[in-house]
Structure formats: C-alpha cells, structure tokens
Motif scaffolding. Structure first.
Motif, mmCIF file in Angstrom:
data_model
loop_
_atom_site.group_PDB
_atom_site.id
_atom_site.type_symbol
_atom_site.label_atom_id
_atom_site.label_comp_id
_atom_site.label_asym_id
_atom_site.label_seq_id
_atom_site.Cartn_x
_atom_site.Cartn_y
_atom_site.Cartn_z
ATOM 1 N N ALA A 5 99.280 -49.616 -33.018
ATOM 2 C CA ALA A 5 98.767 -50.841 -32.409
ATOM 3 C C ALA A 5 97.525 -50.534 -31.592
ATOM 4 C CB ALA A 5 99.833 -51.479 -31.533
ATOM 5 N N SER A 6 96.589 -51.446 -31.617
ATOM 6 C CA SER A 6 95.349 -51.286 -30.846
ATOM 7 C C SER A 6 94.804 -52.654 -30.487
ATOM 8 C CB SER A 6 94.330 -50.494 -31.657
ATOM 9 O OG SER A 6 93.997 -51.184 -32.849
ATOM 10 N N GLY A 7 93.790 -52.661 -29.639
ATOM 11 C CA GLY A 7 93.108 -53.897 -29.299
ATOM 12 C C GLY A 7 93.447 -54.455 -27.933
ATOM 13 N N GLY A 8 94.386 -53.842 -27.251
ATOM 14 C CA GLY A 8 94.713 -54.312 -25.924
ATOM 15 C C GLY A 8 93.616 -53.992 -24.929
ATOM 16 N N GLY A 9 93.763 -54.525 -23.730
ATOM 17 C CA GLY A 9 92.774 -54.259 -22.698
ATOM 18 C C GLY A 9 92.926 -55.223 -21.547
ATOM 19 N N LEU A 10 91.909 -55.224 -20.715
ATOM 20 C CA LEU A 10 91.858 -56.100 -19.546
ATOM 21 C C LEU A 10 90.931 -57.269 -19.843
ATOM 22 C CD1 LEU A 10 92.416 -56.696 -16.529
ATOM 23 C CD2 LEU A 10 90.476 -55.200 -15.998
ATOM 24 N N VAL A 11 91.418 -58.471 -19.617
ATOM 25 C CA VAL A 11 90.626 -59.659 -19.883
ATOM 26 C C VAL A 11 90.899 -60.685 -18.796
ATOM 27 C CG1 VAL A 11 92.407 -60.682 -21.369
ATOM 28 C CG2 VAL A 11 90.009 -61.310 -21.700
ATOM 29 N N GLN A 12 89.924 -61.523 -18.524
ATOM 30 C CA GLN A 12 90.114 -62.582 -17.540
ATOM 31 C C GLN A 12 90.899 -63.742 -18.156
ATOM 32 O OE1 GLN A 12 86.205 -63.627 -16.045
ATOM 33 N NE2 GLN A 12 86.415 -62.176 -14.355
ATOM 34 N N ALA A 13 91.559 -64.477 -17.315
ATOM 35 C CA ALA A 13 92.283 -65.661 -17.772
ATOM 36 C C ALA A 13 91.329 -66.585 -18.535
ATOM 37 C CB ALA A 13 92.895 -66.390 -16.591
ATOM 38 N N GLY A 14 91.825 -67.107 -19.644
ATOM 39 C CA GLY A 14 91.007 -67.944 -20.513
ATOM 40 C C GLY A 14 90.315 -67.180 -21.628
#
Length: 114
Positions: A5-14
């Motif tokens: 699995a890949s593609g995760g990370g930190l993102v802002q709401a929305g």
C-alpha cells in the motif's frame, strides 16, 4: 500474495489523496479487494470493497466521498479519497480475499489536519 500500500500522507481537511495497493505473487483477478482503516484506539473497519466484477461497496459513513477501483492489468487497487475530514485519520490497509485465503498489506498512514 504480497500487497504494498502507498499514497498516504498528511493533508488538510477538504483535500484529496489516492491510495494504491499493488500486488505481487498472484493475479488480483482471483480476489475481492478491500480497504480497511484503523484509527488509534479503535477497531479496524471496512472502508470500501470491490469484487472481481467491479461491483463496489462502501461504509455508510463515507457519504460518497471515497471511490474504490481496480486495474487488473496493473494488479493494483486504488482508493480515491476526496473531501477528507480529520476523522478519516487512520492507517489504511488493503486486503485481498477469496474463498480460500485472506492477505493483508502493511498499511499506509493518512493524517488529515483541521
């Protein structure tokens, strides 16, 4: 079957993320594919699943924000996540399952900041 699995990370709401789950060792044609997630202190829960015929199912709580898809030619399953919310923060796991076996990937962290 090995699942990566890949593609995760930190993102802002929305924001949006697309997770990928690449398989090796066997063709995914023989499996129903699922994405699960586990938030800290909570049980692992099913997010979305797609069978060999491309029929998808989703957790009711997602309100249509996520889309699961599969590309059997690439032996890969995807989870497109839109309009992310802080409560979507979790480790996301892909799972390959058929009548005989169930395989799990290592998980990818998704963190949504408010």
């Amino acid at each position: 079957v090995q699942l990566q699995a890949s593609g995760g990370g930190l993102v802002q709401a929305g924001g949006s993320l697309r997770l990928s789950c690449a398989a090796s060792g066997s063709s995914l044609n023989m499996f129903d594919m699922n994405w699960y997630r586990q938030a800290p202190g909570k049980q692992r829960e099913l997010v979305a699943g797609i069978d060999g015929g491309g029929r998808a199912k989703y957790a009711d709580s997602l309100e249509g924000r996520f889309t699961i898809s599969r590309d059997n030619s690439k032996n890969t399953v995807y989870l497109q996540m839109n309009s992310l919310k802080p409560e979507d923060t979790a480790v996301y796991y892909c799972n390959a399952r058929n009548f005989f076996k169930s395989y799990w990937g290592q998980g990818t962290q998704v963190t949504v900041s408010s």
